[in-house]
Design a protein around this motif. Structure first.
Motif, PDB file in Angstrom:
ATOM      1  N   ALA A 199     -27.388 -56.271  -7.013  1.00 43.11           N
ATOM      2  CA  ALA A 199     -27.313 -56.485  -5.387  1.00 43.11           C
ATOM      3  C   ALA A 199     -26.674 -55.390  -4.751  1.00 43.11           C
ATOM      4  CB  ALA A 199     -26.904 -57.711  -5.015  1.00 43.11           C
ATOM      5  N   GLY A 200     -25.621 -54.855  -5.273  1.00 45.23           N
ATOM      6  CA  GLY A 200     -25.038 -53.662  -4.774  1.00 45.23           C
ATOM      7  C   GLY A 200     -23.888 -54.432  -3.848  1.00 45.23           C
ATOM      8  N   PHE A 201     -23.176 -55.379  -4.115  1.00 43.96           N
ATOM      9  CA  PHE A 201     -22.415 -56.240  -3.410  1.00 43.96           C
ATOM     10  C   PHE A 201     -21.266 -56.530  -4.255  1.00 43.96           C
ATOM     11  CE2 PHE A 201     -20.308 -59.955  -1.701  1.00 43.96           C
ATOM     12  CZ  PHE A 201     -20.001 -59.491  -0.519  1.00 43.96           C
ATOM     13  N   THR A 202     -19.913 -56.239  -3.567  1.00 43.05           N
ATOM     14  CA  THR A 202     -18.678 -56.561  -4.185  1.00 43.05           C
ATOM     15  C   THR A 202     -17.921 -57.180  -3.183  1.00 43.05           C
ATOM     16  OG1 THR A 202     -18.664 -54.295  -5.317  1.00 43.05           O
ATOM     17  CG2 THR A 202     -16.631 -55.508  -5.135  1.00 43.05           C
ATOM     18  N   ALA A 203     -17.354 -58.707  -3.575  1.00 43.04           N
ATOM     19  CA  ALA A 203     -16.560 -59.476  -2.964  1.00 43.04           C
ATOM     20  C   ALA A 203     -15.239 -59.497  -3.751  1.00 43.04           C
ATOM     21  CB  ALA A 203     -17.093 -61.161  -3.316  1.00 43.04           C
ATOM     22  N   TRP A 204     -14.275 -59.423  -2.663  1.00 44.96           N
ATOM     23  CA  TRP A 204     -12.790 -59.162  -3.230  1.00 44.96           C
ATOM     24  C   TRP A 204     -11.758 -59.974  -2.144  1.00 44.96           C
ATOM     25  CZ3 TRP A 204      -9.511 -57.462   0.468  1.00 44.96           C
ATOM     26  CH2 TRP A 204     -10.037 -56.655   1.692  1.00 44.96           C
ATOM     27  N   ALA A 205     -10.728 -60.156  -2.883  1.00 45.31           N
ATOM     28  CA  ALA A 205      -9.761 -61.153  -1.967  1.00 45.31           C
ATOM     29  C   ALA A 205      -8.370 -60.741  -2.568  1.00 45.31           C
ATOM     30  CB  ALA A 205     -10.023 -62.505  -2.074  1.00 45.31           C
ATOM     31  N   VAL A 206      -7.334 -60.879  -1.834  1.00 45.83           N
ATOM     32  CA  VAL A 206      -5.991 -60.517  -2.057  1.00 45.83           C
ATOM     33  C   VAL A 206      -5.103 -61.734  -1.565  1.00 45.83           C
ATOM     34  CG1 VAL A 206      -3.715 -59.207  -2.259  1.00 45.83           C
ATOM     35  CG2 VAL A 206      -6.155 -57.971  -2.180  1.00 45.83           C
ATOM     36  N   VAL A 207      -4.700 -62.755  -2.441  1.00 50.65           N
ATOM     37  CA  VAL A 207      -4.162 -63.686  -1.836  1.00 50.65           C
ATOM     38  C   VAL A 207      -2.925 -63.502  -0.779  1.00 50.65           C
ATOM     39  CG1 VAL A 207      -2.769 -65.872  -2.252  1.00 50.65           C
ATOM     40  CG2 VAL A 207      -4.511 -65.204  -3.877  1.00 50.65           C
ATOM     41  N   GLY A 208      -3.043 -63.842   0.292  1.00 49.02           N
ATOM     42  CA  GLY A 208      -1.861 -63.605   1.439  1.00 49.02           C
ATOM     43  C   GLY A 208      -2.334 -62.372   2.171  1.00 49.02           C
ATOM     44  N   HIS A 209      -3.348 -61.704   2.016  1.00 49.11           N
ATOM     45  CA  HIS A 209      -3.642 -60.355   2.596  1.00 49.11           C
ATOM     46  C   HIS A 209      -5.104 -60.171   3.124  1.00 49.11           C
ATOM     47  CE1 HIS A 209       0.153 -58.406   1.408  1.00 49.11           C
ATOM     48  NE2 HIS A 209       0.173 -58.880   0.393  1.00 49.11           N
ATOM     49  N   GLY A 210      -6.035 -61.088   2.598  1.00 51.35           N
ATOM     50  CA  GLY A 210      -7.318 -61.012   3.093  1.00 51.35           C
ATOM     51  C   GLY A 210      -8.414 -60.959   2.094  1.00 51.35           C
ATOM     52  N   SER A 211      -9.653 -60.910   2.676  1.00 55.45           N
ATOM     53  CA  SER A 211     -10.621 -60.904   1.998  1.00 55.45           C
ATOM     54  C   SER A 211     -12.019 -60.568   2.553  1.00 55.45           C
ATOM     55  CB  SER A 211     -11.102 -62.144   1.434  1.00 55.45           C
ATOM     56  OG  SER A 211     -12.444 -62.253   0.556  1.00 55.45           O
ATOM     57  N   ASN A 212     -13.018 -59.972   1.961  1.00 56.35           N
ATOM     58  CA  ASN A 212     -14.181 -59.339   2.648  1.00 56.35           C
ATOM     59  C   ASN A 212     -15.406 -60.525   2.861  1.00 56.35           C
ATOM     60  OD1 ASN A 212     -14.923 -59.257  -0.138  1.00 56.35           O
ATOM     61  ND2 ASN A 212     -16.235 -57.436   0.327  1.00 56.35           N
ATOM     62  N   VAL A 213     -15.005 -61.742   2.107  1.00 57.00           N
ATOM     63  CA  VAL A 213     -16.004 -62.762   2.239  1.00 57.00           C
ATOM     64  C   VAL A 213     -15.146 -64.043   2.715  1.00 57.00           C
ATOM     65  CG1 VAL A 213     -17.504 -62.096   0.207  1.00 57.00           C
ATOM     66  CG2 VAL A 213     -15.192 -63.574   0.105  1.00 57.00           C
ATOM     67  N   LYS A 214     -16.097 -64.985   3.282  1.00 64.47           N
ATOM     68  CA  LYS A 214     -15.369 -66.092   3.984  1.00 64.47           C
ATOM     69  C   LYS A 214     -16.020 -67.520   3.492  1.00 64.47           C
ATOM     70  CE  LYS A 214     -18.072 -65.446   7.960  1.00 64.47           C
ATOM     71  NZ  LYS A 214     -18.331 -65.312   9.517  1.00 64.47           N
ATOM     72  N   ARG A 215     -15.175 -68.685   3.862  1.00 60.83           N
ATOM     73  CA  ARG A 215     -16.070 -69.747   3.340  1.00 60.83           C
ATOM     74  C   ARG A 215     -17.276 -70.122   4.460  1.00 60.83           C
ATOM     75  NH1 ARG A 215     -11.306 -74.106   3.856  1.00 60.83           N
ATOM     76  NH2 ARG A 215     -10.864 -74.056   6.135  1.00 60.83           N
ATOM     77  N   ARG A 216     -18.163 -70.891   3.928  1.00 58.56           N
ATOM     78  CA  ARG A 216     -19.045 -71.158   4.899  1.00 58.56           C
ATOM     79  C   ARG A 216     -18.648 -72.041   6.024  1.00 58.56           C
ATOM     80  NH1 ARG A 216     -22.041 -72.620   0.125  1.00 58.56           N
ATOM     81  NH2 ARG A 216     -22.423 -74.688   0.844  1.00 58.56           N
ATOM     82  N   SER A 217     -19.714 -72.034   7.145  1.00 55.84           N
ATOM     83  CA  SER A 217     -19.077 -73.026   8.273  1.00 55.84           C
ATOM     84  C   SER A 217     -19.291 -74.433   7.933  1.00 55.84           C
ATOM     85  CB  SER A 217     -19.915 -72.868   9.270  1.00 55.84           C
ATOM     86  OG  SER A 217     -21.452 -72.813   9.137  1.00 55.84           O
TER      87      SER A 217
END
Length: 353
Positions: free
Chosen positions: A203-221
């Motif tokens: 899919a050519g997609f990368t999800a990443w997160a650093v605890v306490g600093h942010g992420s490029n994904v989010k939880r659904r509404s």
């Protein structure tokens, strides 16, 4: 002996010598320090001795490693040169395949991390005798990371454990069910998941997160309170279905899928059209033992987004030491995790093994 008529003062001689030493030090200290600095700047990052690691750098390298491994995974599948072998049977009795995609991805991911941070303990699902010391980090910090992760965050080397899965969902990979395939990197600090990277090569997609600093994904509404959608492993869905229905009722929708990385992404809003084929689930449940390189990256993503990944008994998973988690798992975000745990049956397939 001094010339006749001239008497040298011991104090004067001492002062003269000290002045001489001072002049020599002044002349050469700058030269020595500049040469030492030049030597350090030319020494690769991977060979310098260090006591701490910057988590922002480690995140950037982890993303680069997952994507580099993903290119190998995709190329092997596209060229249909899998050279499939079997590592034996899983604990559930399913075939545990090994392909050239697994090995080539492992080489790229493992040695990019080790060449950049040789002091770190890197645990991979695969093992190989082929070394590649030529792989180097590009030194690039993607803009999406810089925007979320301001400044540096130094962490002691001895507190870090890295887990990599060069190809998650290998069985599905051999069946060409490539939507389930991911490559993953996780960084645990003192046994707690801190950095998580889940890359989808096809899919050519990368999800990443650093605890306490942010992420490029989010939880659904929103998430379904009842009936719930529960995602489970294809490899032993028959056993887990009864377990799930005993916990949440017969109206529960059970989604069978491959790959732990994919299952975690099914709980999230990746806000990417490239991942539109991911089924949406409310809970991820696994009732048998599972390896930490399969789940650590997902655990970091969920933790940063306020979610949880625990054993079936609600215990936190220690991501240091042995690679095996024997307590099964339940993962959720945006749902009362404690209430979920209270509804799970006391006995599982895992208890019987």
């Amino acid at each position: 002996m001094a010339p006749m008529g001239i008497r040298l003062s011991p104090l004067g001689v001492a002062v003269f010598c000290l002045l001489g030493v001072g002049v020599i030090y002044h002349l050469y200290s700058g030269v020595i320090s500049s040469r030492l600095a030049a030597f350090r700047s030319q020494t690769p990052l991977s060979t310098q001795q260090r006591r701490t690691v910057d988590l922002r750098d480690l995140l950037a390298v982890s993303v680069e490693a997952a994507e580099l491994g993903g290119k190998e995974v995709k190329q092997v599948r596209d060229e249909n040169v899998l050279q499939e072998k079997s590592k034996g049977k899983t604990k559930e009795g399913a075939n545990d395949p090994l392909t050239m995609g697994d090995l080539q991805s492992h080489r790229k991911m493992f040695y990019l991390l080790k060449n950049t941070f040789p002091e770190l303990m890197v645990n991979s699902e695969e093992h190989d005798n082929v070394e590649d010391n030529s792989i180097r980090w590009s030194q690039n910090i993607p803009g999406t990371i810089s925007e979320k992760f301001k400044g540096s965050s130094e962490v002691p080397v001895e507190s870090i454990t890295v887990w990599i899965d060069p190809l998650d969902a290998t069985q599905e990979y051999t069946e060409n069910l490539v939507k389930y395939v991911t490559t993953m990197v996780c960084v645990a600090v003192d046994g707690k998941p801190v950095i998580g990277v889940v890359h989808q090569p096809f899919a050519g997609f990368t999800a990443w997160a650093v605890v306490g600093h942010g992420s490029n994904v989010k939880r659904r509404s929103s998430y379904n309170a009842s009936p719930k959608k529960v995602i489970v492993s294809r490899s032993h869905s028959g056993k887990v279905k009864n377990y799930i229905r005993n916990a949440f009722g017969n109206s529960t929708t059970i989604i069978e899928a491959g790959g732990a990385g994919y299952k975690v992404l099914s709980l999230l809003d990746t806000h990417s059209s490239e991942t539109s084929t991911i089924e949406e689930a409310d809970i991820y449940v696994h009732t048998t033992f599972i390896k930490k390189w399969d789940i650590c990256a997902g655990a970091a993503l969920l933790t940063e987004l306020g979610g949880h990944m625990t054993t079936l008994k609600g215990e936190n998973i220690d991501y240091s030491g042995t690679p095996v988690n024997e307590g099964g798992l339940v993962a959720s975000v945006g749902i009362d995790h404690k209430a979920l745990l209270e509804r799970l049956p006391a006995n599982t397939d895992n208890d019987k093994q």
